[in-house]
Each structure stands twice: as C-alpha cells, then as structure tokens.
Design an enzyme around this catalytic site. Structure first.
Site, PDB file in Angstrom:
ATOM      1  N   ASP A  27     -62.516  46.088  36.457  1.00 22.29           N
ATOM      2  CA  ASP A  27     -61.786  47.590  37.339  1.00 22.29           C
ATOM      3  C   ASP A  27     -61.290  46.843  38.916  1.00 22.29           C
ATOM      4  O   ASP A  27     -60.627  47.881  39.538  1.00 22.29           O
ATOM      5  CB  ASP A  27     -62.763  48.945  37.349  1.00 22.29           C
ATOM      6  CG  ASP A  27     -63.845  49.122  38.186  1.00 22.29           C
ATOM      7  OD1 ASP A  27     -64.119  48.222  39.099  1.00 22.29           O
ATOM      8  OD2 ASP A  27     -64.285  50.140  38.271  1.00 22.29           O
ATOM      9  N   SER A  28     -62.233  45.693  39.202  1.00 25.46           N
ATOM     10  CA  SER A  28     -61.938  45.210  40.751  1.00 25.46           C
ATOM     11  C   SER A  28     -60.054  44.596  40.943  1.00 25.46           C
ATOM     12  O   SER A  28     -59.583  44.293  41.439  1.00 25.46           O
ATOM     13  CB  SER A  28     -62.723  44.179  40.860  1.00 25.46           C
ATOM     14  OG  SER A  28     -62.615  43.008  39.625  1.00 25.46           O
TER      15      SER A  28
ATOM     16  N   GLU B 189     -70.701  51.561  34.470  1.00 23.03           N
ATOM     17  CA  GLU B 189     -72.217  52.131  35.928  1.00 23.03           C
ATOM     18  C   GLU B 189     -72.230  52.444  35.697  1.00 23.03           C
ATOM     19  O   GLU B 189     -72.677  53.622  35.254  1.00 23.03           O
ATOM     20  CB  GLU B 189     -70.530  52.074  37.207  1.00 23.03           C
ATOM     21  CG  GLU B 189     -69.762  50.606  37.759  1.00 23.03           C
ATOM     22  CD  GLU B 189     -69.169  50.747  38.945  1.00 23.03           C
ATOM     23  OE1 GLU B 189     -69.973  51.681  39.206  1.00 23.03           O
ATOM     24  OE2 GLU B 189     -68.606  49.922  38.991  1.00 23.03           O
TER      25      GLU B 189
ATOM     26  N   GLU C 175     -75.963  44.259  41.214  1.00 22.98           N
ATOM     27  CA  GLU C 175     -74.812  43.994  42.585  1.00 22.98           C
ATOM     28  C   GLU C 175     -75.401  44.317  43.567  1.00 22.98           C
ATOM     29  O   GLU C 175     -75.911  45.499  43.674  1.00 22.98           O
ATOM     30  CB  GLU C 175     -73.390  44.506  41.940  1.00 22.98           C
ATOM     31  CG  GLU C 175     -72.334  44.209  43.017  1.00 22.98           C
ATOM     32  CD  GLU C 175     -70.970  44.924  43.214  1.00 22.98           C
ATOM     33  OE1 GLU C 175     -71.177  45.864  42.055  1.00 22.98           O
ATOM     34  OE2 GLU C 175     -70.105  44.629  44.066  1.00 22.98           O
TER      35      GLU C 175
HETATM   36  O1  KIV Z   1     -65.368  45.116  38.655  1.00 23.55           O
HETATM   37  C1  KIV Z   1     -65.673  43.876  38.920  1.00 23.55           C
HETATM   38  O2  KIV Z   1     -65.358  42.450  39.110  1.00 23.55           O
HETATM   39  C2  KIV Z   1     -66.816  44.199  38.680  1.00 23.55           C
HETATM   40  C3  KIV Z   1     -68.066  43.261  38.337  1.00 23.55           C
HETATM   41  C4  KIV Z   1     -68.018  42.712  40.769  1.00 23.55           C
HETATM   42  C5  KIV Z   1     -69.406  43.165  39.245  1.00 23.55           C
HETATM   43  O3  KIV Z   1     -67.880  45.747  38.245  1.00 23.55           O
END
Ligand code: KIV
Length: 276
Positions: free
Chosen positions: A45-46, A116, A183
């Site tokens: 979701d980044s 998460e 993380e």
């Molecule tokens: O959303 C993401 O890219 C992530 C990674 C950084 C682990 O959760």
C-alpha cells in the site's frame, strides 16, 4: 522455471537460504523484477505514496490495490505475489476481512495477502487461514498506525515495547501466518524474533539477521524524492537518468534532431505525386 510458493518461504528458512522481496505496482516493473529472479513481489500500500502521491498510505482503497495487483500478477511468472490489505479493509469485521482478502485472490490473482498488526489481528488471520488465504503478518513500525505512533519512528527500543513486539510475533505464528514482515526495529530484536519463531521473518530496517529482506522498488532505483528512511539503500539513481533522458528528448525536438530518418515512415514518390 520453478515457482516460488508459500512453501518455498518455509523451505528457504529451514535450509538457511535468504528470501528476496521487493515491491512493485505495475506490469513492466513486475516483469523486470521477475526476470531478475526476485522471490516475491509485494504490491504494497506504499503505492499510495510512490504511485499516487499521497503523504501516507491511509487514503489507499481496495479498488486502488486490486487495480495495481492485477497488473503485477500479469508480469510475475515465478515470484510469489502478495497483495497488501489497505487501511480499514480488515479492521471492521471478520466478514469484511475475508471479502476484501478474497478479492486479492479471486479478482487480482495474488497468491497471498499481508496485513499490519499483532495480537489484535489474530481473529481475522485465523479466519483468513481457515478460508485458505495465505497471510503475511507485519509488525514493528506499521505505517497504517502512523497517527497512533506520532510519526514514522523506530519501534521496540524499550524493554516493554520490544517484549510487546515479541509477543505479537508469537501470536501471529500461532494464528497461522506463513511469514512476518518486521519493519524498523533494532537489529538485535529482529534477530531474537527470527530465532524464536519457526516461520520466516522478512526485514525492512530490521538488520541482516532476518530470513529475508524487502524494500520499496522506487527507493532501490533512486526514483522516489520523498521521505528517505535510514534503512534504504539506493542501488541506482534512475530518477536522475529519467530527468537526463527527458531533457535530451526535449532538446532534440527543439533542434529538429528527433525524429530522425530511422524513426520515420515514407511513401513512394509516384504515390505522393497522385495526391492533390
Ligand atoms: O507497503 C509496503 O510497501 C510495505 C513494505 C514496506 C513492507 O508494507
């Protein structure tokens, strides 16, 4: 070509082989990462920050995630594709969680989902595993909780916090996740968790002793201009290459250099003569 599967994760840990994971959000990048041999691609979701320009991941919707995951799945032939469940897609109820996770598998073709949270997510994880949806956990700095943490900060520096993260890892393993993303936690804590749990740990800002590593592809390629955490390693400065190539393109248009003969179609002289 042997596909990297959920069971490959466990086999890798058992044999002491490292697991490589990168994020990708589109077909072309997924194809390149897959060709390079990455074990797993996370449609994180980044993408809210790297692809959509939001300041956090909180605005990302299920429809955003499904759209990008479909493209990645079309590009990845060997790598295991994991869809990241966005904020509030798994917080409301078990039913909602299964429905949303199911969309990643049925509509987008992902092989697994990531969510998460620790102990508080155990009921949702158990329900997903019972529905035969493989789940990756994610603890430590969980960006969807940025407002609770008061910013993007290293987690687990005090004994109390560190113990809570260890308890979360144990609870996730017990609930049935097949891997845990750690993380932004101290490397000593990540090593301890990696030794305690039987399933693989995948670190991001968690030191070298995790069973695998994950990074955001825009960071690895040196493309993202926003927040740059200490744990990021930029392997290339592709952003600078893009700027340089774009400037050259603009100059060549202005100077009449592009398009050249080799980029141009022609018709025969006698055909041209018939035109009026
Ligand atoms: O959303 C993401 O890219 C992530 C990674 C950084 C682990 O959760």
């Amino acid at each position: 070509m042997k596909k990297f599967t959920v069971t490959s994760f466990q086999n890798a840990k058992d044999k002491g082989e490292k697991i490589s994971m990168l994020t990708a959000y589109d077909f072309t990048t997924a194809q390149l990462l897959d060709d390079a041999g990455v074990d797993s691609i996370l449609v994180g979701d980044s993408l809210g920050m790297t692809m959509l320009g939001y300041e956090t991941t909180l605005e990302v919707t299920m429809d955003d995630m499904i759209h990008h995951t479909k493209a990645v799945v079309r590009g990845a032939k060997r790598a295991l594709v994991i869809g990241d469940m966005p904020f509030l897609s798994y917080h409301v109820s078990v039913e909602d969680t299964i429905r949303n996770a199911g969309r990643f598998i049925k509509e987008a073709g992902a092989h697994a989902v990531k969510l998460e949270g620790g102990i508080e997510m155990v009921d949702k994880i158990k329900a997903l595993v019972a529905a035969k949806i493989p789940v990756v956990g994610h603890i430590g700095l969980t960006p969807q909780s940025v407002n609770m943490f008061g910013g993007f900060k290293v987690q687990g520096k005090s004994a109390e916090q560190a113990q809570a993260i260890i308890d979360d890892a144990r609870a996730l393993e017990e609930a049935g996740v097949f891997a845990i993303v750690l993380e932004c936690v101290p490397s000593e804590l990540a090593k301890k968790i990696t030794d305690i749990v039987g399933i693989p740990t995948i670190g991001i800002g968690a030191g070298k002793d995790c069973d695998g590593q994950v990074l955001v592809i825009q960071d690895v390629l040196g493309m993202y201009q926003g927040l740059q955490p200490k744990f990021v390693k930029r392997y290339k400065e592709t952003g600078l290459d893009i700027i340089e190539a774009t400037k050259a393109y603009i100059n060549e248009i202005n100077e009449g250099v592009f398009p050249a003969k080799e980029h141009t179609f022609t018709i025969k002289e006698e055909v041209l003569e018939k035109l009026y």
